[in-house]
Design a protein around this motif. Structure first.
Motif, PDB file in Angstrom:
ATOM      1  N   LEU A 251       2.525   1.638   8.113  1.00 12.96           N
ATOM      2  CA  LEU A 251       3.427   2.077   9.177  1.00 12.96           C
ATOM      3  C   LEU A 251       3.179   3.526   9.589  1.00 12.96           C
ATOM      4  CD1 LEU A 251       6.848   0.566   7.974  1.00 12.96           C
ATOM      5  CD2 LEU A 251       5.138  -0.448   9.505  1.00 12.96           C
ATOM      6  N   ILE A 252       2.441   4.274   8.777  1.00 15.12           N
ATOM      7  CA  ILE A 252       2.142   5.670   9.101  1.00 15.12           C
ATOM      8  C   ILE A 252       1.086   5.704  10.202  1.00 15.12           C
ATOM      9  CG2 ILE A 252       1.238   7.853   8.205  1.00 15.12           C
ATOM     10  CD1 ILE A 252       2.213   6.966   5.432  1.00 15.12           C
ATOM     11  N   PRO A 253       1.308   6.465  11.277  1.00 12.42           N
ATOM     12  CA  PRO A 253       0.278   6.550  12.327  1.00 12.42           C
ATOM     13  C   PRO A 253      -1.083   6.904  11.723  1.00 12.42           C
ATOM     14  CG  PRO A 253       2.302   7.620  13.048  1.00 12.42           C
ATOM     15  CD  PRO A 253       2.504   7.268  11.598  1.00 12.42           C
ATOM     16  N   GLU A 254      -2.109   6.204  12.197  1.00  8.40           N
ATOM     17  CA  GLU A 254      -3.417   6.297  11.560  1.00  8.40           C
ATOM     18  C   GLU A 254      -3.929   7.732  11.485  1.00  8.40           C
ATOM     19  OE1 GLU A 254      -7.829   4.162  11.759  1.00  8.40           O
ATOM     20  OE2 GLU A 254      -6.282   3.673  13.244  1.00  8.40           O
ATOM     21  N   GLU A 255      -3.683   8.528  12.531  1.00  8.06           N
ATOM     22  CA  GLU A 255      -4.210   9.885  12.540  1.00  8.06           C
ATOM     23  C   GLU A 255      -3.519  10.793  11.515  1.00  8.06           C
ATOM     24  OE1 GLU A 255      -0.949   9.764  15.730  1.00  8.06           O
ATOM     25  OE2 GLU A 255      -2.533   8.435  14.923  1.00  8.06           O
ATOM     26  N   ARG A 256      -2.370  10.334  10.978  1.00  3.22           N
ATOM     27  CA  ARG A 256      -1.652  11.116   9.962  1.00  3.22           C
ATOM     28  C   ARG A 256      -1.548  10.357   8.631  1.00  3.22           C
ATOM     29  NH1 ARG A 256       1.445  11.935  14.508  1.00  3.22           N
ATOM     30  NH2 ARG A 256       3.142  10.577  13.821  1.00  3.22           N
ATOM     31  N   ARG A 257      -2.375   9.352   8.449  1.00  2.39           N
ATOM     32  CA  ARG A 257      -2.286   8.511   7.256  1.00  2.39           C
ATOM     33  C   ARG A 257      -3.071   9.131   6.093  1.00  2.39           C
ATOM     34  NH1 ARG A 257      -3.634   2.602   8.747  1.00  2.39           N
ATOM     35  NH2 ARG A 257      -1.957   3.045  10.237  1.00  2.39           N
ATOM     36  N   SER A 284      10.391   3.178  10.474  1.00  2.00           N
ATOM     37  CA  SER A 284       9.162   3.944  10.652  1.00  2.00           C
ATOM     38  C   SER A 284       8.802   4.659   9.354  1.00  2.00           C
ATOM     39  CB  SER A 284       9.301   4.971  11.780  1.00  2.00           C
ATOM     40  OG  SER A 284      10.281   5.953  11.446  1.00  2.00           O
ATOM     41  N   ASP A 286       5.948   8.084   8.024  1.00  2.00           N
ATOM     42  CA  ASP A 286       5.078   9.136   8.540  1.00  2.00           C
ATOM     43  C   ASP A 286       4.753  10.115   7.420  1.00  2.00           C
ATOM     44  OD1 ASP A 286       3.566  10.595  10.366  1.00  2.00           O
ATOM     45  OD2 ASP A 286       5.149  10.615  11.887  1.00  2.00           O
ATOM     46  N   THR A 287       3.852  11.054   7.705  1.00  2.00           N
ATOM     47  CA  THR A 287       3.609  12.190   6.825  1.00  2.00           C
ATOM     48  C   THR A 287       4.033  13.455   7.550  1.00  2.00           C
ATOM     49  OG1 THR A 287       1.323  12.387   7.585  1.00  2.00           O
ATOM     50  CG2 THR A 287       1.712  11.087   5.586  1.00  2.00           C
TER      51      THR A 287
END
Length: 321
Positions: A251-257, A284, A286-287
């Protein structure tokens, strides 16, 4: 809406001593940056790892302001006394800690001396809060590091440089043995919390697991395979839902995974895993790094003693209700 998170705040000690920063100004700067990031993430409950001093922890809690409470584990390694804890804006109804390695795994070799592995290096900690009327059990864990240390050439000394490649290989295996045994210990505790009723019980295991999503140790924590987020079986109930923990990483956006950068390589080693019932309420994940960029680190941990920022990103999840 409720936000939970996990963050390795990296060797959080009072100034002076073998692990803390050199001076009060550096420590105060770190406290300020940690508090700023926690507030900007708007978390309600945060699992923290690598807390060295209870006094440092209390300074951070106080810096967050009124309405924050905290609890720390009391089990840690004497040679490097870092521990896990929780900071919370929600009332903490109860807490408990555990650290015993399952008996059948205590014979796993973890060093050349053959000493038995009786307990986790850093004890895990559980708290209970409420989502409305529903109890939510949160478990903070910090598994054995991937950064290897080796016996030094004098008694009680350690080194980050092996004597030879055979020693490097052995101690890599020992570290993996220990991390796997610790993962099994946390998984067993999660089994007790789930009690075969993960489709209704709200449970999360969170923290620095020191391995990525597909690593064997991380997979141990997930329990029965199947229905992982993003797979064809995600929305199909099955018998494993009663025991399964679902990793929120997809669920974390790929660019911030990623939650750490090691020698220039981005990796996600901090995780939030949730029961089936809690997954249905997650909106949701995220990082969060706050106002500072995540540094790239090396095996030389001592080089970061005076760094005012953590070498990990916070991992967060938003829960509806």
């Amino acid at each position: 809406m409720t936000v939970i998170g996990a963050w390795n705040i990296e060797n959080f000690f009072e100034p002076g001593g073998p692990f803390g920063p050199s001076d009060r100004a550096t420590f105060d700067r770190k406290v300020a940056l940690l508090a700023e990031t926690i507030r900007s993430a708007d978390v309600d409950v945060l699992a923290v790892e690598e807390v060295g001093d209870p006094t440092a922890f209390e300074e951070l809690r106080a810096r967050l302001g009124d309405g924050w409470s905290g609890v720390l584990s009391t089990h840690f390694e004497v040679d490097h006394p870092i521990r896990v804890g929780f900071l919370s804006r929600l009332p903490i109804e109860e807490s408990s800690e555990f650290f015993d390695i399952p008996p059948l795994l205590q014979a796993a070799p973890t060093g050349d001396d053959g000493a038995p592995l009786a307990t986790m290096g850093r004890g895990a900690l559980r708290i209970r809060v409420r989502l409305g009327a529903d109890p939510l059990d949160l478990v903070a864990a910090h598994l054995k590091s991937k950064l290897l240390s080796f016996p030094g050439r004098t008694p009680n000394a350690t080194s980050f440089v092996p004597r030879d490649e055979a020693q490097r290989a052995r101690y890599g295996a020992y570290a993996l043995n220990r991390r796997a045994a610790e993962a099994a210990a946390v998984r067993g505790y999660a089994d007790d919390l789930l009690a075969g009723d993960g489709s209704t019980r709200l449970v999360a295991v969170m923290g620095d697991l020191n391995d990525e999503v597909r690593a064997a140790t991380t997979q141990i924590l997930q329990g029965p395979p199947g229905s992982e987020i993003g797979t064809a079986g995600e929305n199909h109930p099955d018998r494993g839902d009663a025991w399964r923990l679902l990793n929120l990483a997809p669920l974390i956006p790929e660019e911030r995974r990623f939650s750490r950068i090691f020698e220039g390589r981005k990796e996600l080693i901090d995780h939030i895993l949730v029961s089936t019932a809690l997954r249905h309420r997650i909106t949701s994940a995220d990082t969060v790094t706050g106002a500072t960029q995540l540094p790239s680190i090396t095996v030389d941990a001592a080089a970061r003693k005076d760094s005012p920022v953590s070498d990990h990103a916070m991992v967060v999840a938003t829960i509806e209700g």
